[in-house]
Design a protein around this motif. Structure first.
Motif, PDB file in Angstrom:
ATOM      1  N   LYS A  26      16.225  45.296  56.118  1.00 39.34           N
ATOM      2  CA  LYS A  26      17.318  45.307  55.294  1.00 39.34           C
ATOM      3  C   LYS A  26      17.416  44.299  54.343  1.00 39.34           C
ATOM      4  CE  LYS A  26      19.929  47.579  59.100  1.00 39.34           C
ATOM      5  NZ  LYS A  26      21.219  47.215  60.125  1.00 39.34           N
ATOM      6  N   ILE A  27      18.274  44.570  53.325  1.00 42.00           N
ATOM      7  CA  ILE A  27      18.302  43.601  52.231  1.00 42.00           C
ATOM      8  C   ILE A  27      19.923  43.488  51.600  1.00 42.00           C
ATOM      9  CG2 ILE A  27      17.346  44.759  50.416  1.00 42.00           C
ATOM     10  CD1 ILE A  27      16.061  42.271  49.396  1.00 42.00           C
ATOM     11  N   TYR A  28      20.216  42.348  51.509  1.00 47.10           N
ATOM     12  CA  TYR A  28      21.452  42.112  50.749  1.00 47.10           C
ATOM     13  C   TYR A  28      21.278  41.529  49.358  1.00 47.10           C
ATOM     14  CZ  TYR A  28      26.116  39.978  49.689  1.00 47.10           C
ATOM     15  OH  TYR A  28      27.096  39.586  48.931  1.00 47.10           O
ATOM     16  N   ILE A  29      21.716  42.127  48.434  1.00 47.85           N
ATOM     17  CA  ILE A  29      21.812  41.458  47.002  1.00 47.85           C
ATOM     18  C   ILE A  29      23.072  40.981  46.732  1.00 47.85           C
ATOM     19  CG2 ILE A  29      20.964  42.275  44.578  1.00 47.85           C
ATOM     20  CD1 ILE A  29      19.690  44.685  45.682  1.00 47.85           C
ATOM     21  N   LYS A  30      22.746  39.525  46.394  1.00 44.66           N
ATOM     22  CA  LYS A  30      24.150  38.842  45.918  1.00 44.66           C
ATOM     23  C   LYS A  30      24.317  39.314  44.618  1.00 44.66           C
ATOM     24  CE  LYS A  30      24.965  34.657  46.813  1.00 44.66           C
ATOM     25  NZ  LYS A  30      24.977  33.181  46.840  1.00 44.66           N
ATOM     26  N   ASN A  31      25.738  39.133  44.292  1.00 38.83           N
ATOM     27  CA  ASN A  31      26.268  39.529  42.936  1.00 38.83           C
ATOM     28  C   ASN A  31      25.441  38.924  41.909  1.00 38.83           C
ATOM     29  OD1 ASN A  31      28.577  40.780  43.995  1.00 38.83           O
ATOM     30  ND2 ASN A  31      29.802  38.989  43.933  1.00 38.83           N
ATOM     31  N   ILE A  32      25.307  39.516  40.830  1.00 41.04           N
ATOM     32  CA  ILE A  32      24.303  39.199  39.645  1.00 41.04           C
ATOM     33  C   ILE A  32      25.531  38.512  38.717  1.00 41.04           C
ATOM     34  CG2 ILE A  32      23.012  39.750  37.768  1.00 41.04           C
ATOM     35  CD1 ILE A  32      21.707  40.603  40.713  1.00 41.04           C
ATOM     36  N   ASP A  33      25.127  37.231  38.247  1.00 42.65           N
ATOM     37  CA  ASP A  33      25.862  36.387  37.409  1.00 42.65           C
ATOM     38  C   ASP A  33      25.154  36.374  36.111  1.00 42.65           C
ATOM     39  OD1 ASP A  33      27.884  35.935  39.280  1.00 42.65           O
ATOM     40  OD2 ASP A  33      26.627  34.188  40.142  1.00 42.65           O
ATOM     41  N   HIS A  60      21.485  44.810  38.738  1.00 39.86           N
ATOM     42  CA  HIS A  60      21.806  44.922  40.014  1.00 39.86           C
ATOM     43  C   HIS A  60      21.332  46.240  40.457  1.00 39.86           C
ATOM     44  CE1 HIS A  60      23.753  45.943  43.692  1.00 39.86           C
ATOM     45  NE2 HIS A  60      23.969  44.705  43.795  1.00 39.86           N
ATOM     46  N   THR A  61      21.269  47.442  39.680  1.00 37.03           N
ATOM     47  CA  THR A  61      20.804  48.524  39.971  1.00 37.03           C
ATOM     48  C   THR A  61      19.271  48.628  39.980  1.00 37.03           C
ATOM     49  OG1 THR A  61      22.749  49.862  39.209  1.00 37.03           O
ATOM     50  CG2 THR A  61      20.638  51.198  39.251  1.00 37.03           C
ATOM     51  N   ALA A  62      18.699  47.911  39.192  1.00 41.18           N
ATOM     52  CA  ALA A  62      17.204  48.033  38.830  1.00 41.18           C
ATOM     53  C   ALA A  62      16.766  47.322  39.875  1.00 41.18           C
ATOM     54  CB  ALA A  62      16.880  47.232  37.516  1.00 41.18           C
ATOM     55  N   VAL A  63      17.410  46.010  40.554  1.00 47.29           N
ATOM     56  CA  VAL A  63      16.729  45.337  41.554  1.00 47.29           C
ATOM     57  C   VAL A  63      17.027  46.230  42.981  1.00 47.29           C
ATOM     58  CG1 VAL A  63      17.356  43.351  43.094  1.00 47.29           C
ATOM     59  CG2 VAL A  63      17.204  42.980  40.659  1.00 47.29           C
ATOM     60  N   ALA A  64      18.137  46.830  43.186  1.00 51.28           N
ATOM     61  CA  ALA A  64      18.437  47.734  44.357  1.00 51.28           C
ATOM     62  C   ALA A  64      17.376  48.710  44.382  1.00 51.28           C
ATOM     63  CB  ALA A  64      19.904  48.232  44.124  1.00 51.28           C
ATOM     64  N   ALA A  66      14.482  48.905  43.095  1.00 53.03           N
ATOM     65  CA  ALA A  66      12.958  48.394  43.341  1.00 53.03           C
ATOM     66  C   ALA A  66      12.800  47.898  44.714  1.00 53.03           C
ATOM     67  CB  ALA A  66      12.839  47.308  42.471  1.00 53.03           C
ATOM     68  N   VAL A  67      13.877  47.630  45.505  1.00 53.45           N
ATOM     69  CA  VAL A  67      13.661  46.763  46.931  1.00 53.45           C
ATOM     70  C   VAL A  67      13.926  48.080  47.935  1.00 53.45           C
ATOM     71  CG1 VAL A  67      14.162  44.643  46.133  1.00 53.45           C
ATOM     72  CG2 VAL A  67      16.019  45.873  47.037  1.00 53.45           C
ATOM     73  N   GLU A  68      14.927  49.160  47.503  1.00 55.94           N
ATOM     74  CA  GLU A  68      15.139  50.079  48.578  1.00 55.94           C
ATOM     75  C   GLU A  68      14.059  51.038  48.877  1.00 55.94           C
ATOM     76  OE1 GLU A  68      17.970  52.680  46.802  1.00 55.94           O
ATOM     77  OE2 GLU A  68      17.047  53.793  45.411  1.00 55.94           O
ATOM     78  N   LYS A  69      12.738  50.970  48.352  1.00 52.92           N
ATOM     79  CA  LYS A  69      11.638  51.674  48.575  1.00 52.92           C
ATOM     80  C   LYS A  69      11.226  51.116  49.948  1.00 52.92           C
ATOM     81  CE  LYS A  69      10.594  52.507  43.946  1.00 52.92           C
ATOM     82  NZ  LYS A  69       9.697  51.677  42.696  1.00 52.92           N
ATOM     83  N   ASN A  70      11.475  49.802  50.294  1.00 53.41           N
ATOM     84  CA  ASN A  70      11.049  49.381  51.376  1.00 53.41           C
ATOM     85  C   ASN A  70      11.873  48.798  52.269  1.00 53.41           C
ATOM     86  OD1 ASN A  70       8.036  49.241  50.830  1.00 53.41           O
ATOM     87  ND2 ASN A  70       8.743  48.010  49.071  1.00 53.41           N
ATOM     88  N   PHE A  71      13.296  48.662  52.130  1.00 52.83           N
ATOM     89  CA  PHE A  71      14.470  48.049  52.741  1.00 52.83           C
ATOM     90  C   PHE A  71      15.844  48.868  52.664  1.00 52.83           C
ATOM     91  CE2 PHE A  71      11.578  44.558  51.464  1.00 52.83           C
ATOM     92  CZ  PHE A  71      11.458  43.835  52.527  1.00 52.83           C
ATOM     93  N   GLN A  72      16.649  48.812  53.434  1.00 55.63           N
ATOM     94  CA  GLN A  72      17.807  49.428  53.307  1.00 55.63           C
ATOM     95  C   GLN A  72      18.811  48.504  52.631  1.00 55.63           C
ATOM     96  OE1 GLN A  72      19.724  50.182  57.092  1.00 55.63           O
ATOM     97  NE2 GLN A  72      21.624  50.899  56.143  1.00 55.63           N
ATOM     98  N   VAL A  73      19.221  48.770  51.469  1.00 56.31           N
ATOM     99  CA  VAL A  73      20.064  47.713  50.856  1.00 56.31           C
ATOM    100  C   VAL A  73      21.515  47.871  51.570  1.00 56.31           C
ATOM    101  CG1 VAL A  73      21.112  47.134  48.605  1.00 56.31           C
ATOM    102  CG2 VAL A  73      18.852  48.069  48.616  1.00 56.31           C
ATOM    103  N   GLN A  76      26.878  43.733  52.608  1.00 56.72           N
ATOM    104  CA  GLN A  76      27.150  42.305  53.126  1.00 56.72           C
ATOM    105  C   GLN A  76      26.079  41.790  53.855  1.00 56.72           C
ATOM    106  OE1 GLN A  76      30.737  42.677  55.471  1.00 56.72           O
ATOM    107  NE2 GLN A  76      29.642  44.053  56.911  1.00 56.72           N
ATOM    108  N   PRO A  77      26.099  40.442  53.964  1.00 54.91           N
ATOM    109  CA  PRO A  77      24.859  39.763  54.588  1.00 54.91           C
ATOM    110  C   PRO A  77      25.129  40.023  55.992  1.00 54.91           C
ATOM    111  CG  PRO A  77      26.407  38.158  53.513  1.00 54.91           C
ATOM    112  CD  PRO A  77      26.846  39.552  53.294  1.00 54.91           C
ATOM    113  N   GLY A  78      24.104  39.958  56.918  1.00 63.97           N
ATOM    114  CA  GLY A  78      24.224  39.874  58.337  1.00 63.97           C
ATOM    115  C   GLY A  78      23.712  38.909  59.025  1.00 63.97           C
ATOM    116  N   ARG A  79      23.783  38.751  60.090  1.00 62.09           N
ATOM    117  CA  ARG A  79      23.167  37.699  60.982  1.00 62.09           C
ATOM    118  C   ARG A  79      22.073  38.317  61.981  1.00 62.09           C
ATOM    119  NH1 ARG A  79      28.826  34.931  63.505  1.00 62.09           N
ATOM    120  NH2 ARG A  79      27.634  32.965  63.112  1.00 62.09           N
ATOM    121  N   THR A  80      21.194  37.108  62.002  1.00 65.38           N
ATOM    122  CA  THR A  80      19.957  37.413  62.724  1.00 65.38           C
ATOM    123  C   THR A  80      20.165  36.432  63.989  1.00 65.38           C
ATOM    124  OG1 THR A  80      18.524  37.668  60.752  1.00 65.38           O
ATOM    125  CG2 THR A  80      17.405  37.152  62.839  1.00 65.38           C
TER     126      THR A  80
END
Length: 82
Positions: A26-33, A60-64, A66-73, A76-80
């Motif tokens: 999984k990946i969390y994308i922070k807000n784009i500023d 934000h959409t372009a980044v999401a 690009a990464v959703e091919k390999n990760f679930q977007v 919110q951030p999670g904890r490991t």
């Protein structure tokens, strides 16, 4: 530990060669500023507020996409657990 990126990368990059990327799903994308210059002649300052937000949303959409091919977007951030 940053190294200079090549022509297809950011100016400087850091890659942890020992990271076990296979354990990440999984990946969390922070807000784009949007950071812009105070210079009134800056191309970004010439955009309307709505167009600036559209640009941020596009990035934000372009980044999401690009990464959703390999990760679930995720939204919110999670904890490991260690």
């Amino acid at each position: 530990m940053l190294k200079k990126g090549d022509g297809h990368e950011a100016n400087y990059i850091y890659i942890n060669e020992s990271a076990d990327w296979a354990k990440y799903s999984k990946i969390y994308i922070k807000n784009i500023d949007l950071w812009k210059s105070e210079d009134k002649g800056s191309p970004l300052n010439k955009l309307s507020t709505e167009d600036q937000q559209m640009l941020v949303n596009f990035v934000h959409t372009a980044v999401a996409n690009a990464v959703e091919k390999n990760f679930q977007v995720v939204d919110q951030p999670g904890r490991t657990r260690w």
